[in-house]
Design an enzyme around this catalytic site. Sequence first.
Site, PDB file in Angstrom:
ATOM      1  N   SER A 130      80.765 -26.675   2.610  1.00  0.00           N
ATOM      2  CA  SER A 130      80.642 -25.233   2.828  1.00  0.00           C
ATOM      3  C   SER A 130      80.347 -24.476   1.533  1.00  0.00           C
ATOM      4  O   SER A 130      79.320 -24.686   0.924  1.00  0.00           O
ATOM      5  CB  SER A 130      81.900 -24.678   3.509  1.00  0.00           C
ATOM      6  OG  SER A 130      82.356 -25.558   4.503  1.00  0.00           O
ATOM      7  N   HIS A 137      76.740 -26.061   6.854  1.00  0.00           N
ATOM      8  CA  HIS A 137      76.906 -25.486   8.200  1.00  0.00           C
ATOM      9  C   HIS A 137      76.916 -23.969   8.113  1.00  0.00           C
ATOM     10  O   HIS A 137      77.123 -23.405   7.038  1.00  0.00           O
ATOM     11  CB  HIS A 137      78.194 -26.011   8.841  1.00  0.00           C
ATOM     12  CG  HIS A 137      79.440 -25.522   8.176  1.00  0.00           C
ATOM     13  ND1 HIS A 137      80.168 -24.469   8.653  1.00  0.00           N
ATOM     14  CD2 HIS A 137      80.054 -25.913   7.049  1.00  0.00           C
ATOM     15  CE1 HIS A 137      81.192 -24.250   7.849  1.00  0.00           C
ATOM     16  NE2 HIS A 137      81.144 -25.113   6.873  1.00  0.00           N
TER      17      HIS A 137
END
Lengths: 70, 233
Positions: free
Chosen positions: B117, B140
């Site tokens: 992330s 993501h």
Amino acid sequence: MMLFTVIPLDDVLEGMEEAPVPTVVMSIGGVTLELEPGENFQAKVVRVISTDPSHYLNSSYQPGSIVHWT
Amino acid sequence: MSEYEERHDEELSLETIKELGQMEVPASAGEESQPFHCLTIIGQIEGHMVLPPRNKTTKYEHVIPQLVAIEQNPKIEGLLVVLNTVGGDIEAGLAIAEMLKTMNTPTVSLVLGGGHSIGAPIAVAADYSIISATATMTIHPIRLSGLVIGVPQTYEYLDKMQERVIRFIVKHSRVGTEALRDMMFRTGELVRDVGTVLVGDEAVKVGLMDEVGGVATALSRLSQLVSGEGKVQ
């Protein structure tokens, strides 16, 4: 505030409702520290409050380390 | 050294192990400080909100002055950033990434375990980025958290936050906007979710990281950067 993490938010925030541990702000060795007081004049460093960047590299004031105040 | 002093020293080092899970490495004789400093970014990157104690966190308000101190200290020639993070606060993560990017002190990042992330922008922010063969990076989209109102503005805001991260990664790595977006919204790779998991050399292949390696690779690249050879990016 926005979290960008692979950990589910429920897990990250688990225990969020519990009351935070009280802290005190104290100057030790010329550095202002936020501390979590413990027993026997010991306290755990929560964070350093200073404008001198070198204080943040001092290994004895890293968050989580134990300092003695007398 | 008297017996008392020895015992006291032992107690101190035990305390270090207990409290931080770290061992204090004794400074080698004749050497006051190491030319390279090592910054570890682990667990959740903690930002505007103090996370519950169950989380292992990297506190950004502590890391930023450390970076300033490293930048100012002429004795510190280079910085190795070791990442094993599950992500965290966007603003705090981007703050650390921007600080790393704008430092004159040569920096090398090493992703061990995971750089997920918001860890991705920090990993690419260094002058040279290394990933260990077994480490993974999850790319993501940002998810909704906190107060969500079902109006188009919410999604526009989210998109804007997303854009900041994409722009930073694209600017500081070899990966293109379209390729990154494609990885971010790919379906079928993550359980019940969209995104892509990159393992070791896959991260190098897509252009996110520069090389697969370990601590020796990282330190030799850092030495090269310090001596001025092989400046990358």
